[in-house]
Design a protein around this motif. Structure first.
Motif, PDB file in Angstrom:
ATOM      1  N   PRO A 229     -12.016  12.193   3.248  1.00 16.27           N
ATOM      2  CA  PRO A 229     -11.776  11.257   4.358  1.00 16.27           C
ATOM      3  C   PRO A 229     -12.125   9.804   4.043  1.00 16.27           C
ATOM      4  O   PRO A 229     -11.390   8.895   4.440  1.00 16.27           O
ATOM      5  CB  PRO A 229     -12.636  11.820   5.495  1.00 16.27           C
ATOM      6  N   LEU A 230     -13.228   9.566   3.333  1.00 13.36           N
ATOM      7  CA  LEU A 230     -13.605   8.195   2.988  1.00 13.36           C
ATOM      8  C   LEU A 230     -12.737   7.660   1.862  1.00 13.36           C
ATOM      9  O   LEU A 230     -12.155   6.572   1.951  1.00 13.36           O
ATOM     10  CB  LEU A 230     -15.077   8.129   2.588  1.00 13.36           C
ATOM     11  N   PHE A 231     -12.637   8.418   0.776  1.00 13.56           N
ATOM     12  CA  PHE A 231     -11.833   7.973  -0.359  1.00 13.56           C
ATOM     13  C   PHE A 231     -10.371   7.757   0.034  1.00 13.56           C
ATOM     14  O   PHE A 231      -9.708   6.858  -0.480  1.00 13.56           O
ATOM     15  CB  PHE A 231     -11.903   8.995  -1.494  1.00 13.56           C
ATOM     16  N   ASP A 232      -9.865   8.587   0.941  1.00 14.09           N
ATOM     17  CA  ASP A 232      -8.460   8.474   1.311  1.00 14.09           C
ATOM     18  C   ASP A 232      -8.185   7.172   2.050  1.00 14.09           C
ATOM     19  O   ASP A 232      -7.135   6.548   1.859  1.00 14.09           O
ATOM     20  CB  ASP A 232      -8.050   9.672   2.166  1.00 14.09           C
ATOM     21  N   VAL A 233      -9.117   6.750   2.881  1.00 15.35           N
ATOM     22  CA  VAL A 233      -8.961   5.458   3.561  1.00 15.35           C
ATOM     23  C   VAL A 233      -8.911   4.335   2.529  1.00 15.35           C
ATOM     24  O   VAL A 233      -8.064   3.436   2.593  1.00 15.35           O
ATOM     25  CB  VAL A 233     -10.120   5.235   4.559  1.00 15.35           C
ATOM     26  N   ILE A 234      -9.808   4.406   1.540  1.00 10.02           N
ATOM     27  CA  ILE A 234      -9.878   3.356   0.524  1.00 10.02           C
ATOM     28  C   ILE A 234      -8.593   3.290  -0.287  1.00 10.02           C
ATOM     29  O   ILE A 234      -8.009   2.229  -0.476  1.00 10.02           O
ATOM     30  CB  ILE A 234     -11.094   3.582  -0.392  1.00 10.02           C
ATOM     31  N   GLN A 235      -8.138   4.457  -0.767  1.00  3.24           N
ATOM     32  CA  GLN A 235      -6.967   4.425  -1.635  1.00  3.24           C
ATOM     33  C   GLN A 235      -5.689   4.084  -0.874  1.00  3.24           C
ATOM     34  O   GLN A 235      -4.774   3.467  -1.422  1.00  3.24           O
ATOM     35  CB  GLN A 235      -6.808   5.740  -2.394  1.00  3.24           C
ATOM     36  N   THR A 236      -5.631   4.440   0.393  1.00  2.00           N
ATOM     37  CA  THR A 236      -4.452   4.099   1.189  1.00  2.00           C
ATOM     38  C   THR A 236      -4.380   2.599   1.449  1.00  2.00           C
ATOM     39  O   THR A 236      -3.320   1.973   1.330  1.00  2.00           O
ATOM     40  CB  THR A 236      -4.466   4.867   2.522  1.00  2.00           C
ATOM     41  N   ARG A 237      -5.515   2.004   1.786  1.00  2.00           N
ATOM     42  CA  ARG A 237      -5.545   0.567   2.077  1.00  2.00           C
ATOM     43  C   ARG A 237      -5.304  -0.280   0.835  1.00  2.00           C
ATOM     44  O   ARG A 237      -4.739  -1.370   0.921  1.00  2.00           O
ATOM     45  CB  ARG A 237      -6.898   0.197   2.691  1.00  2.00           C
ATOM     46  N   SER A 238      -5.736   0.207  -0.332  1.00  5.71           N
ATOM     47  CA  SER A 238      -5.659  -0.617  -1.540  1.00  5.71           C
ATOM     48  C   SER A 238      -4.368  -0.433  -2.318  1.00  5.71           C
ATOM     49  O   SER A 238      -4.097  -1.198  -3.254  1.00  5.71           O
ATOM     50  CB  SER A 238      -6.856  -0.315  -2.450  1.00  5.71           C
ATOM     51  N   ALA A 239      -3.546   0.545  -1.971  1.00  2.00           N
ATOM     52  CA  ALA A 239      -2.315   0.808  -2.722  1.00  2.00           C
ATOM     53  C   ALA A 239      -1.285  -0.291  -2.491  1.00  2.00           C
ATOM     54  O   ALA A 239      -1.081  -0.736  -1.358  1.00  2.00           O
ATOM     55  CB  ALA A 239      -1.738   2.159  -2.325  1.00  2.00           C
ATOM     56  N   VAL A 240      -0.600  -0.679  -3.561  1.00  2.00           N
ATOM     57  CA  VAL A 240       0.485  -1.649  -3.416  1.00  2.00           C
ATOM     58  C   VAL A 240       1.814  -0.964  -3.124  1.00  2.00           C
ATOM     59  O   VAL A 240       2.752  -1.609  -2.657  1.00  2.00           O
ATOM     60  CB  VAL A 240       0.619  -2.527  -4.676  1.00  2.00           C
ATOM     61  N   ASP A 241       1.907   0.338  -3.417  1.00  2.00           N
ATOM     62  CA  ASP A 241       3.140   1.090  -3.184  1.00  2.00           C
ATOM     63  C   ASP A 241       2.758   2.523  -2.803  1.00  2.00           C
ATOM     64  O   ASP A 241       2.473   3.350  -3.674  1.00  2.00           O
ATOM     65  CB  ASP A 241       4.007   1.083  -4.445  1.00  2.00           C
ATOM     66  N   HIS A 242       2.745   2.796  -1.497  1.00  2.00           N
ATOM     67  CA  HIS A 242       2.269   4.091  -1.012  1.00  2.00           C
ATOM     68  C   HIS A 242       3.102   5.248  -1.556  1.00  2.00           C
ATOM     69  O   HIS A 242       2.553   6.245  -2.045  1.00  2.00           O
ATOM     70  CB  HIS A 242       2.289   4.114   0.518  1.00  2.00           C
ATOM     71  N   ASP A 243       4.418   5.142  -1.487  1.00  2.00           N
ATOM     72  CA  ASP A 243       5.268   6.243  -1.936  1.00  2.00           C
ATOM     73  C   ASP A 243       5.099   6.514  -3.425  1.00  2.00           C
ATOM     74  O   ASP A 243       5.081   7.670  -3.860  1.00  2.00           O
ATOM     75  CB  ASP A 243       6.737   5.944  -1.623  1.00  2.00           C
ATOM     76  N   ARG A 244       4.982   5.454  -4.194  1.00  2.00           N
ATOM     77  CA  ARG A 244       4.794   5.640  -5.631  1.00  2.00           C
ATOM     78  C   ARG A 244       3.439   6.276  -5.917  1.00  2.00           C
ATOM     79  O   ARG A 244       3.306   7.110  -6.810  1.00  2.00           O
ATOM     80  CB  ARG A 244       4.926   4.299  -6.347  1.00  2.00           C
ATOM     81  N   ARG A 245       2.415   5.882  -5.172  1.00  2.00           N
ATOM     82  CA  ARG A 245       1.097   6.479  -5.348  1.00  2.00           C
ATOM     83  C   ARG A 245       1.153   7.980  -5.074  1.00  2.00           C
ATOM     84  O   ARG A 245       0.600   8.786  -5.836  1.00  2.00           O
ATOM     85  CB  ARG A 245       0.083   5.820  -4.406  1.00  2.00           C
ATOM     86  N   VAL A 246       1.819   8.384  -3.997  1.00  2.00           N
ATOM     87  CA  VAL A 246       1.943   9.800  -3.654  1.00  2.00           C
ATOM     88  C   VAL A 246       2.709  10.547  -4.748  1.00  2.00           C
ATOM     89  O   VAL A 246       2.348  11.666  -5.137  1.00  2.00           O
ATOM     90  CB  VAL A 246       2.626   9.953  -2.283  1.00  2.00           C
ATOM     91  N   GLY A 247       3.768   9.924  -5.277  1.00  2.00           N
ATOM     92  CA  GLY A 247       4.519  10.548  -6.357  1.00  2.00           C
ATOM     93  C   GLY A 247       3.714  10.701  -7.618  1.00  2.00           C
ATOM     94  O   GLY A 247       3.811  11.723  -8.324  1.00  2.00           O
ATOM     95  N   THR A 248       2.889   9.704  -7.930  1.00  2.00           N
ATOM     96  CA  THR A 248       2.007   9.788  -9.090  1.00  2.00           C
ATOM     97  C   THR A 248       1.033  10.949  -8.948  1.00  2.00           C
ATOM     98  O   THR A 248       0.804  11.717  -9.898  1.00  2.00           O
ATOM     99  CB  THR A 248       1.236   8.468  -9.268  1.00  2.00           C
ATOM    100  N   GLN A 249       0.461  11.107  -7.762  1.00  2.00           N
ATOM    101  CA  GLN A 249      -0.473  12.223  -7.558  1.00  2.00           C
ATOM    102  C   GLN A 249       0.222  13.566  -7.712  1.00  2.00           C
ATOM    103  O   GLN A 249      -0.359  14.505  -8.276  1.00  2.00           O
ATOM    104  CB  GLN A 249      -1.133  12.107  -6.185  1.00  2.00           C
ATOM    105  N   ALA A 250       1.450  13.676  -7.247  1.00  2.00           N
ATOM    106  CA  ALA A 250       2.194  14.928  -7.413  1.00  2.00           C
ATOM    107  C   ALA A 250       2.419  15.233  -8.890  1.00  2.00           C
ATOM    108  O   ALA A 250       2.293  16.388  -9.334  1.00  2.00           O
ATOM    109  CB  ALA A 250       3.527  14.849  -6.672  1.00  2.00           C
TER     110      ALA A 250
END
Length: 263
Positions: free
Chosen positions: A213-234
């Motif tokens: 819950p804490l880390f997810d807030v941080i990484q969501t706010r700091s991402a420059v490209d949300h969709d690309r970040r999600v794809g990278t994690q996949a």
């Protein structure tokens, strides 16, 4: 090649999402590799300048949010000195990106070549000063080695192989910052992949991902490209599933991963 896992800057304590793990401070997970061509430092964490002058080198709101311990003995240079080396023994620094907690120690290694993806360096020089990019970390004029993408492949990922670092690959892992990369280090018969801030919590790589819950807030706010970040994690999740015998993945700030790899 001998590899050391270093925590170069403890931060605020984080709670686990399940029972059985302690609440412990987040880390700045760095690697020190002893190679035939000198020491290679993967990430610097926070440096002496940050410890001694946080107001002059770090954004005040970042300090308030992250609560860094700012202990000199945790800096990479002090840990390296305790091993019997000095700053001049570090010939190369390889960075996942240029956020303050990943490159704050650059001024402690003036003679090192600094490897980073070109897109990240361009963004940092263009956008600084900002919450994530602070000019104090490169006013000394680092010996930048800004790498462009290539057609090399590494376990299905694009990869860059620095000519003078045969054991290292820069693996673009987009989404968190403009030129974010993982750093792959060949350790005998397997690879270590430092994923930087491509993910923050080890359970994000589970088949049924469980964000923190804490880390997810941080990484969501700091991402420059949300969709690309999600794809990278996949993609990283598939890598962890299909190549666990060949590649060990870890992120920059998960203290439980750090404990597993050092313990």
């Amino acid at each position: 090649m001998r590899i050391h896992h270093l925590n170069c800057g403890s931060m605020r304590s984080v709670e686990p999402t399940r029972e059985g793990l302690p609440s412990i401070p987040a880390v700045n997970h760095c690697l020190l590799a002893e190679t035939d061509h000198g020491l290679v430092l993967v990430e610097t964490g926070l440096g002496l300048g940050n410890v001694r002058d946080p107001a002059g080198t770090l954004d005040p709101s970042w300090v308030a949010q992250v609560e860094p311990a700012l202990e000199e003995e945790e800096t990479a240079i002090r840990q390296i000195e305790r091993m019997g080396f000095d700053a001049t023994d570090v010939r190369h620094v390889v960075l996942t990106h240029l956020d303050v907690d990943h490159c704050g120690g650059l001024p402690d290694f003036l003679g090192a070549a600094v490897h980073v993806l070109a897109g990240e360096l361009e963004a940092a020089l263009r956008e600084a000063p900002s919450l994530r990019y602070r000019p104090a970390h490169w006013t000394h004029g680092p010996r930048w080695r800004a790498h462009e993408s290539t057609n090399d492949r590494w376990f299905g990922f694009d990869a860059v192989r620095p000519a003078d670092l045969p054991e290292i690959r820069l693996v673009p892992l987009g989404g968190h910052s403009a030129g974010h990369a993982g750093v792959a280090v060949h350790d005998g018969d397997r690879w270590l992949l430092h994923c930087g801030d491509a993910y923050y919590y080890h359970r994000e790589l589970d088949e049924d991902p469980e964000p923190h819950p804490l880390f997810d807030v941080i990484q969501t706010r700091s991402a420059v490209d949300h969709d690309r970040r999600v794809g990278t994690q996949a993609a990283l999740r598939a890598l962890a599933r299909d190549h666990s015998a060949e590649v060990t993945l870890f992120s920059a700030h998960d203290p439980w991963e750090f404990g597993r790899l050092t313990g």
